[in-house]
Design an enzyme around this catalytic site. Structure first.
Site, PDB file in Angstrom:
ATOM      1  N   ARG A  19      26.651  20.419  93.706  1.00 50.46           N
ATOM      2  CA  ARG A  19      25.294  20.698  93.262  1.00 50.46           C
ATOM      3  C   ARG A  19      24.851  19.692  92.202  1.00 50.46           C
ATOM      4  O   ARG A  19      25.621  19.369  91.309  1.00 50.46           O
ATOM      5  CB  ARG A  19      25.215  22.112  92.671  1.00 50.46           C
ATOM      6  CG  ARG A  19      23.799  22.622  92.548  1.00 50.46           C
ATOM      7  CD  ARG A  19      23.789  24.021  91.996  1.00 50.46           C
ATOM      8  NE  ARG A  19      24.381  24.983  92.917  1.00 50.46           N
ATOM      9  CZ  ARG A  19      24.760  26.208  92.537  1.00 50.46           C
ATOM     10  NH1 ARG A  19      24.653  26.583  91.290  1.00 50.46           N
ATOM     11  NH2 ARG A  19      25.256  27.043  93.427  1.00 50.46           N
ATOM     12  N   SER A 107      20.633  26.985  96.145  1.00 53.36           N
ATOM     13  CA  SER A 107      20.742  28.415  95.827  1.00 53.36           C
ATOM     14  C   SER A 107      19.582  28.877  94.930  1.00 53.36           C
ATOM     15  O   SER A 107      18.437  28.738  95.303  1.00 53.36           O
ATOM     16  CB  SER A 107      22.105  28.708  95.212  1.00 53.36           C
ATOM     17  OG  SER A 107      22.316  30.086  95.151  1.00 53.36           O
ATOM     18  N   HIS A 108      19.888  29.381  93.740  1.00 53.12           N
ATOM     19  CA  HIS A 108      18.848  29.954  92.868  1.00 53.12           C
ATOM     20  C   HIS A 108      18.404  28.974  91.791  1.00 53.12           C
ATOM     21  O   HIS A 108      17.652  29.341  90.898  1.00 53.12           O
ATOM     22  CB  HIS A 108      19.410  31.203  92.193  1.00 53.12           C
ATOM     23  CG  HIS A 108      20.604  30.875  91.356  1.00 53.12           C
ATOM     24  ND1 HIS A 108      21.858  30.745  91.917  1.00 53.12           N
ATOM     25  CD2 HIS A 108      20.731  30.563  90.051  1.00 53.12           C
ATOM     26  CE1 HIS A 108      22.703  30.401  90.952  1.00 53.12           C
ATOM     27  NE2 HIS A 108      22.047  30.279  89.820  1.00 53.12           N
ATOM     28  N   LYS A 117      26.994  23.936 100.394  1.00 56.20           N
ATOM     29  CA  LYS A 117      28.068  24.916 100.506  1.00 56.20           C
ATOM     30  C   LYS A 117      28.791  24.614 101.813  1.00 56.20           C
ATOM     31  O   LYS A 117      28.133  24.369 102.822  1.00 56.20           O
ATOM     32  CB  LYS A 117      27.509  26.338 100.528  1.00 56.20           C
ATOM     33  CG  LYS A 117      26.957  26.777  99.171  1.00 56.20           C
ATOM     34  CD  LYS A 117      26.385  28.180  99.191  1.00 56.20           C
ATOM     35  CE  LYS A 117      25.838  28.515  97.803  1.00 56.20           C
ATOM     36  NZ  LYS A 117      24.978  29.698  97.800  1.00 56.20           N
ATOM     37  N   ASP A 241      18.030  35.906  96.612  1.00 51.90           N
ATOM     38  CA  ASP A 241      18.021  34.636  95.892  1.00 51.90           C
ATOM     39  C   ASP A 241      17.526  33.538  96.850  1.00 51.90           C
ATOM     40  O   ASP A 241      17.181  33.825  98.006  1.00 51.90           O
ATOM     41  CB  ASP A 241      19.396  34.328  95.279  1.00 51.90           C
ATOM     42  CG  ASP A 241      20.400  33.784  96.264  1.00 51.90           C
ATOM     43  OD1 ASP A 241      20.278  34.111  97.458  1.00 51.90           O
ATOM     44  OD2 ASP A 241      21.301  33.044  95.855  1.00 51.90           O
ATOM     45  N   ASP A 243      18.676  31.291  98.729  1.00 48.99           N
ATOM     46  CA  ASP A 243      19.262  31.006 100.045  1.00 48.99           C
ATOM     47  C   ASP A 243      19.822  32.257 100.721  1.00 48.99           C
ATOM     48  O   ASP A 243      20.569  32.148 101.696  1.00 48.99           O
ATOM     49  CB  ASP A 243      20.324  29.908  99.941  1.00 48.99           C
ATOM     50  CG  ASP A 243      21.529  30.323  99.116  1.00 48.99           C
ATOM     51  OD1 ASP A 243      21.365  31.116  98.176  1.00 48.99           O
ATOM     52  OD2 ASP A 243      22.639  29.864  99.415  1.00 48.99           O
ATOM     53  N   ASP A 245      22.046  34.606 100.010  1.00 47.00           N
ATOM     54  CA  ASP A 245      23.421  35.129  99.969  1.00 47.00           C
ATOM     55  C   ASP A 245      23.642  36.087  98.798  1.00 47.00           C
ATOM     56  O   ASP A 245      24.735  36.605  98.611  1.00 47.00           O
ATOM     57  CB  ASP A 245      24.477  34.003  99.990  1.00 47.00           C
ATOM     58  CG  ASP A 245      24.359  33.042  98.833  1.00 47.00           C
ATOM     59  OD1 ASP A 245      23.484  33.242  97.971  1.00 47.00           O
ATOM     60  OD2 ASP A 245      25.155  32.067  98.789  1.00 47.00           O
ATOM     61  N   ARG A 246      22.585  36.327  97.998  1.00 47.34           N
ATOM     62  CA  ARG A 246      22.701  37.316  96.913  1.00 47.34           C
ATOM     63  C   ARG A 246      21.465  38.217  96.943  1.00 47.34           C
ATOM     64  O   ARG A 246      20.372  37.778  97.303  1.00 47.34           O
ATOM     65  CB  ARG A 246      22.764  36.619  95.552  1.00 47.34           C
ATOM     66  CG  ARG A 246      23.988  35.768  95.385  1.00 47.34           C
ATOM     67  CD  ARG A 246      24.198  35.356  93.948  1.00 47.34           C
ATOM     68  NE  ARG A 246      23.167  34.456  93.470  1.00 47.34           N
ATOM     69  CZ  ARG A 246      22.391  34.699  92.420  1.00 47.34           C
ATOM     70  NH1 ARG A 246      22.501  35.817  91.730  1.00 47.34           N
ATOM     71  NH2 ARG A 246      21.491  33.821  92.056  1.00 47.34           N
ATOM     72  N   HIS A 328      26.415  38.819  95.016  1.00 48.20           N
ATOM     73  CA  HIS A 328      27.080  38.446  96.269  1.00 48.20           C
ATOM     74  C   HIS A 328      27.807  39.707  96.748  1.00 48.20           C
ATOM     75  O   HIS A 328      28.641  40.248  96.023  1.00 48.20           O
ATOM     76  CB  HIS A 328      28.157  37.373  96.035  1.00 48.20           C
ATOM     77  CG  HIS A 328      27.648  35.995  95.773  1.00 48.20           C
ATOM     78  ND1 HIS A 328      27.269  35.140  96.787  1.00 48.20           N
ATOM     79  CD2 HIS A 328      27.478  35.299  94.632  1.00 48.20           C
ATOM     80  CE1 HIS A 328      26.897  33.978  96.266  1.00 48.20           C
ATOM     81  NE2 HIS A 328      27.005  34.051  94.964  1.00 48.20           N
TER      82      HIS A 328
END
Ligand SMILES: [Zn+2]
Length: 466
Positions: A19, A107-108, A117, A241, A243, A245-246, A328
């Site tokens: 990242r 992500s966030h 990822k 979030d 993407d 995944d949360r 998650h």
């Protein structure tokens, strides 16, 4: 002639993923080199198929294109599944038994960030794997063979799979907030397949995140959803979030259901189907969760924080359920064990519909404790691990009951406190939990004392000591 290697900015190679800030620490040439290096690793494996998806950030398409070019140059067949939530990438890689899955996502994080990822051979690619990747890239010895790139639709299969586990006859009224992230398009299609009434917020993908930041662990980001739930008297609200995944959850009274509470609720259903099974949660989770898993006949296991390590530990322990405070949630009961916020949402709604109670009743059925949120204390990057080590030595010498799985988690008569080094920032993370205010004050003071003994000053420390 010596091979021309590639050197990544060391700050982008993190414990669990890659990242960086686009144009500064992360460039399209990094994406190309990553493709060639991952492609070389995958080409040495048993398969030749790679699946690549990307989130809704402005920079994602350029990075994705370069990544795919690098992968194909190693002889891989690259299936581009386009703009999807991260769990759709995991799902597709799994269904196709792909050697490699890569998601281009920040992500966030703020809009200027992006990253990757990775899943190799069905397992999360992290820690030592990422160090190996760095060394391999710097040598520049890449596989060369003719591959190919094709665009495929993965979303239809994914959406159908996620929605299929809503089996309750009862229809609920649900608010959803995709946060303008990449869960939006999938959410639209999942919601259409579910019973009940579904009100959507911010389902249009917009990488500038105009309404609020797509991070549901921050209460301010849940306000818009909370207002919707209360104004429309909905049964619950669910936020994703950037993407997908949360997730973050709001109950019918507008209260936040935190990651550990959500896991405690889901454990009731999962442990009924898997009596005595292990359930994993990260070191930041409330003691209430670990006690609740035990009360339900399950085996609570505390893990270090980090989605990749939890996924690995989950398969080692054959656990049907795991989760993190950060939202998650990993379900391997009737599902595949990766973190899929859309699927976790469907399971939660289904469970709630079957119970014929309110979500706030489920929240109130958990023992009540008081705890701090995660407190971030900025420290110099090169000191963060040493500070935790010093604190560990002192508390161990004092004879305290210490869990050392990730930083120090100390149990006392008042409750517990945690201090660990952040994987992602130059910061320490602290959390305290007690049965009453007086106990919480004692715990916070202990953390502040420990920090001061290691020379850490600043407002966060002051806030803990008052
Ligand atoms: Zn995410």
């Amino acid at each position: 002639m010596a091979a021309q290697g590639h050197r990544f900015d060391p700050t982008i190679l993190r414990e669990y993923d890659i990242r960086g800030i686009v144009g500064r620490s992360l460039t399209p040439s990094d994406a190309l080199a990553l493709g060639r290096t991952l492609g070389t690793i995958a080409a040495a494996g048993s398969g030749r198929v790679a699946v690549v998806g990307y989130d809704g950030r402005m920079s994602s398409t350029v990075l994705e294109e370069e990544l795919c070019r690098g992968l194909a140059a190693c002889g891989l067949y690259v299936l581009r599944i386009g703009l999807v939530p991260t769990p759709c990438l995991y799902f597709t890689a799994r269904m196709l038994n792909a050697e490699l899955g890569v998601m281009v996502t920040g992500s966030h994080n703020p809009p200027e960030y992006n990253g990757f990822k990775m899943v190799v051979g069905g397992k999360p690619f992290y820690g030592e794997d990422i160090k190996r990747l760095r060394d391999l890239a710097s040598r520049g010895v890449w596989a060369r063979a003719e591959g190919g790139v094709v665009e495929v639709d993965a979303m239809s299969a994914y959406v159908a799979r996620v929605a299929i586990d809503y089996t309750s006859k009862r229809a609920l009224r649900v608010g959803w907030d995709a946060g303008n992230g990449s869960a939006g398009p999938a959410l639209l299609r999942v919601a259409r397949r579910l019973k009940g009434e579904h009100l959507l917020l911010n389902e249009t993908v917009d990488g500038s995140f105009p309404n609020h930041h797509p991070d549901p662990t921050v209460p301010a980001n849940l306000e818009q959803l909370r207002d919707l739930v209360l104004e429309e008297s909905l049964d619950l609200g669910i936020a994703f979030d950037g993407d997908g995944d949360r997730l973050g959850v709001i109950d019918d009274e507008g209260e936040i259901i935190w990651g550990d509470q959500l896991l405690a609720i889901l454990a009731r259903e999962v442990l009924k189907r898997h009596p005595g099974a292990p359930v994993l949660a990260d070191v930041k989770a409330s003691q209430v969760l670990f006690d609740e898993i035990e009360r339900l006949g399950g085996k609570p296991i505390m893990c270090p924080t980090g989605h990749s390590i939890i996924k690995s530990m989950m398969s080692t322990h054959q656990a049907p359920l795991a989760g993190e405070m950060s939202g998650h949630i990993f379900i391997a009961d009737r599902y595949y064990g990766y973190d899929d916020a859309l699927y976790a949402a469907v399971r939660l709604i289904n469970y709630l519909a079957e119970q014929k109670v309110k979500l706030s009743d489920l929240r109130k059925s958990l023992p009540q404790v008081i705890n701090t949120p995660e407190v971030r204390i900025e420290v110099p990057e090169e000191r963060k691990f040493d500070i935790v080590k010093e604190v560990k030595q002192r508390v161990l010498a004092s004879g305290a009951e210490v869990n050392q799985i990730d930083g120090v988690r100390v149990k006392t008569a008042e409750g517990w406190w945690l201090l660990r080094a952040s994987n992602t920032q130059n910061a320490l993370v602290a959390r305290c939990e007690s049965h009453d205010e007086a106990g919480l004050a004692v715990l916070k003071k202990s953390v502040a004392d420990q920090l001061q003994q290691s020379g850490v000053e600043g407002d966060a420390v002051k806030d803990l000591s008052v």
